[in-house]
Scaffold this motif. Structure first.
Motif, PDB file in Angstrom:
ATOM      1  N   ASP A 168      -6.666 -25.524  15.356  1.00 43.63           N
ATOM      2  CA  ASP A 168      -6.223 -24.193  15.771  1.00 43.63           C
ATOM      3  C   ASP A 168      -7.119 -23.152  15.100  1.00 43.63           C
ATOM      4  O   ASP A 168      -7.051 -22.942  13.889  1.00 43.63           O
ATOM      5  CB  ASP A 168      -4.765 -23.992  15.372  1.00 43.63           C
ATOM      6  N   VAL A 169      -7.963 -22.500  15.897  1.00 45.05           N
ATOM      7  CA  VAL A 169      -8.899 -21.500  15.360  1.00 45.05           C
ATOM      8  C   VAL A 169      -8.511 -20.097  15.814  1.00 45.05           C
ATOM      9  O   VAL A 169      -9.361 -19.209  15.852  1.00 45.05           O
ATOM     10  CB  VAL A 169     -10.341 -21.828  15.806  1.00 45.05           C
ATOM     11  N   THR A 170      -7.231 -19.923  16.163  1.00 43.21           N
ATOM     12  CA  THR A 170      -6.788 -18.622  16.687  1.00 43.21           C
ATOM     13  C   THR A 170      -7.036 -17.500  15.691  1.00 43.21           C
ATOM     14  O   THR A 170      -7.613 -16.464  16.025  1.00 43.21           O
ATOM     15  CB  THR A 170      -5.300 -18.686  17.049  1.00 43.21           C
ATOM     16  N   LEU A 171      -6.586 -17.694  14.453  1.00 44.92           N
ATOM     17  CA  LEU A 171      -6.727 -16.642  13.453  1.00 44.92           C
ATOM     18  C   LEU A 171      -8.189 -16.333  13.160  1.00 44.92           C
ATOM     19  O   LEU A 171      -8.572 -15.162  13.038  1.00 44.92           O
ATOM     20  CB  LEU A 171      -5.989 -17.036  12.174  1.00 44.92           C
ATOM     21  N   SER A 172      -9.011 -17.381  13.044  1.00 43.64           N
ATOM     22  CA  SER A 172     -10.438 -17.153  12.794  1.00 43.64           C
ATOM     23  C   SER A 172     -11.081 -16.421  13.956  1.00 43.64           C
ATOM     24  O   SER A 172     -11.916 -15.524  13.758  1.00 43.64           O
ATOM     25  CB  SER A 172     -11.140 -18.492  12.556  1.00 43.64           C
ATOM     26  N   TYR A 173     -10.686 -16.789  15.176  1.00 43.44           N
ATOM     27  CA  TYR A 173     -11.260 -16.152  16.361  1.00 43.44           C
ATOM     28  C   TYR A 173     -10.886 -14.668  16.415  1.00 43.44           C
ATOM     29  O   TYR A 173     -11.742 -13.800  16.619  1.00 43.44           O
ATOM     30  CB  TYR A 173     -10.758 -16.881  17.610  1.00 43.44           C
ATOM     31  N   VAL A 174      -9.590 -14.384  16.231  1.00 38.48           N
ATOM     32  CA  VAL A 174      -9.130 -12.995  16.297  1.00 38.48           C
ATOM     33  C   VAL A 174      -9.738 -12.172  15.168  1.00 38.48           C
ATOM     34  O   VAL A 174     -10.134 -11.013  15.362  1.00 38.48           O
ATOM     35  CB  VAL A 174      -7.588 -12.952  16.245  1.00 38.48           C
ATOM     36  N   ASP A 175      -9.832 -12.754  13.985  1.00 35.88           N
ATOM     37  CA  ASP A 175     -10.404 -12.045  12.848  1.00 35.88           C
ATOM     38  C   ASP A 175     -11.871 -11.702  13.104  1.00 35.88           C
ATOM     39  O   ASP A 175     -12.321 -10.581  12.866  1.00 35.88           O
ATOM     40  CB  ASP A 175     -10.277 -12.902  11.593  1.00 35.88           C
ATOM     41  N   THR A 176     -12.619 -12.681  13.629  1.00 30.04           N
ATOM     42  CA  THR A 176     -14.033 -12.434  13.928  1.00 30.04           C
ATOM     43  C   THR A 176     -14.192 -11.380  15.014  1.00 30.04           C
ATOM     44  O   THR A 176     -15.072 -10.508  14.936  1.00 30.04           O
ATOM     45  CB  THR A 176     -14.704 -13.744  14.376  1.00 30.04           C
ATOM     46  N   LYS A 177     -13.339 -11.448  16.015  1.00 27.43           N
ATOM     47  CA  LYS A 177     -13.418 -10.461  17.097  1.00 27.43           C
ATOM     48  C   LYS A 177     -13.093  -9.052  16.583  1.00 27.43           C
ATOM     49  O   LYS A 177     -13.746  -8.074  16.982  1.00 27.43           O
ATOM     50  CB  LYS A 177     -12.447 -10.857  18.211  1.00 27.43           C
TER      51      LYS A 177
END
Length: 351
Positions: A168-177
């Motif tokens: 689950d990379v949701t948090l990393s994805y949203v943070d990077t975005k």
């Protein structure tokens, strides 16, 4: 005036950290470096930068800073709720008695599902008896079609191992975005200042920071594209092995009678397969065996000829020796006869 321009640039660089709750420490270090560089500006360059509207950037930054933490948290929550970013991976090993047919089915199914084969390696050769070939595939298929791909492989081969993992990379994805969007805002404001700046020192300071911001934006865009590819396409690591007898399923409990029956049948199959493989190997090696047979026959003939000649030579020498012995024996007999005759002649007058 110099202190004013330094404060303006400092607040402008801190805007990115306020726009993203997880802005990393590298950006803060770069901001400090930029502030140190701007401290090298002369008094005249600072005055010109202030007159050209740098203080406007400070005012905008202070106005946009209000409530930025709350809005960022709300944006992150909304993006998480829209859909989680899951990276699916599958590792599966299978056995097959129809190696070429299964590989063709895999290629066709991947194309049908709209995926692609990232890598493939085939080992061994069909030369000789079966059961000596294997293949390793790395297959990428749409994430929602991964189960369909695995089902096709399971129906056409004997599965020996299978494991699945999900990241689950949701948090990393949203943070990077979020960090990328904050940097884009800073980029726009730096470009607006570039249009108003006339001092060379001010332009150099703004260009330095703008280059750093653009580099970070490109790096984050690349990371987001990587995430998107891994999320949209699941990864299947597939190992295919050619066999003549399938590995029995040990997960299901069996009775003693069934185990003995299965073991006996398996032993018979292996014996028959061994005989079959021996005959196949014998036929394959027949040309080599014929060549070796001719070579061995030639060697035997040569040896026999050598032995025969040696025997004849020995017999001839033996015959010569026997002839000499006969001659010597004849001469000896003749000498003995002469001696006896002389003795007889000498004995007659006396009588």
């Amino acid at each position: 005036m110099k202190k004013r321009i330094l404060c303006a640039l400092g607040l402008a660089l801190l805007l990115t950290g306020c726009g993203s709750s997880s802005y990393d420490s590298s950006a803060s270090n770069k901001a400090a470096q930029t502030m140190a560089a701007s401290d090298m500006m002369t008094e005249e360059a600072a005055d010109e930068a202030a007159s050209e509207g740098v203080y406007e950037y400070d005012a905008v930054a202070q106005g946009s800073d209000t409530g930025s933490g709350a809005s960022t948290a709300e944006n992150v929550q909304k993006q998480v709720e829209q859909g989680r970013k899951l990276i699916r991976r599958m590792d599966i090993g299978v056995e097959t008695q129809s190696f070429d047919e299964l590989l063709s089915q895999i290629d066709a199914k991947v194309a049908e599902l709209g995926g692609y084969i990232e890598s493939s390696n085939t080992y061994g050769s069909s030369y000789g008896y079966e059961g000596n070939r294997s293949a390793d595939y790395t297959v990428r298929v749409p994430a929602d079609k991964m189960d369909e791909m695995v089902t096709m492989v399971s129906e056409n081969a004997n599965v020996t191992r299978k494991s699945e993992s999900t990241d689950d990379v949701t948090l990393s994805y949203v943070d990077t975005k979020s960090r990328k969007e904050a940097l884009e805002v800073e980029q726009e404001r730096l470009m607006a200042l570039m249009e108003k700046a006339e001092s060379v020192d001010a332009i150099i300071a703004l260009e330095t920071r703008l280059t750093e911001v653009r580099y970070q934006i490109q790096s984050m865009e690349s990371q987001l594209r990587t995430y998107d590819n891994q999320v949209d396409y699941a990864t299947i690591n597939l190992s295919v092995e050619e066999v003549t007898i399938y590995t029995p399923d040990t997960q299901e409990p069996k009775s003693d009678l069934q185990r003995m029956t299965d073991g006996f049948v398996t032993s018979v199959k292996r014996v028959l397969q061994g005989i079959k493989n021996f005959l196949i190997d014998l036929v394959i090696a027949l040309p080599y065996l014929l060549i070796w047979a001719v070579v061995i026959a030639a060697i035997v003939l040569v040896i026999r000829m050598i032995v025969k000649k040696s025997k004849k030579k020995r017999e001839r020498k033996l015959a010569e020796k026997m002839e000499k012995l006969k001659q010597q024996s004849g001469q000896l007999n003749a000498a003995v006869e002469q001696v006896m005759r002389k003795e007889e002649e000498t004995d007659k007058p006396e009588s």
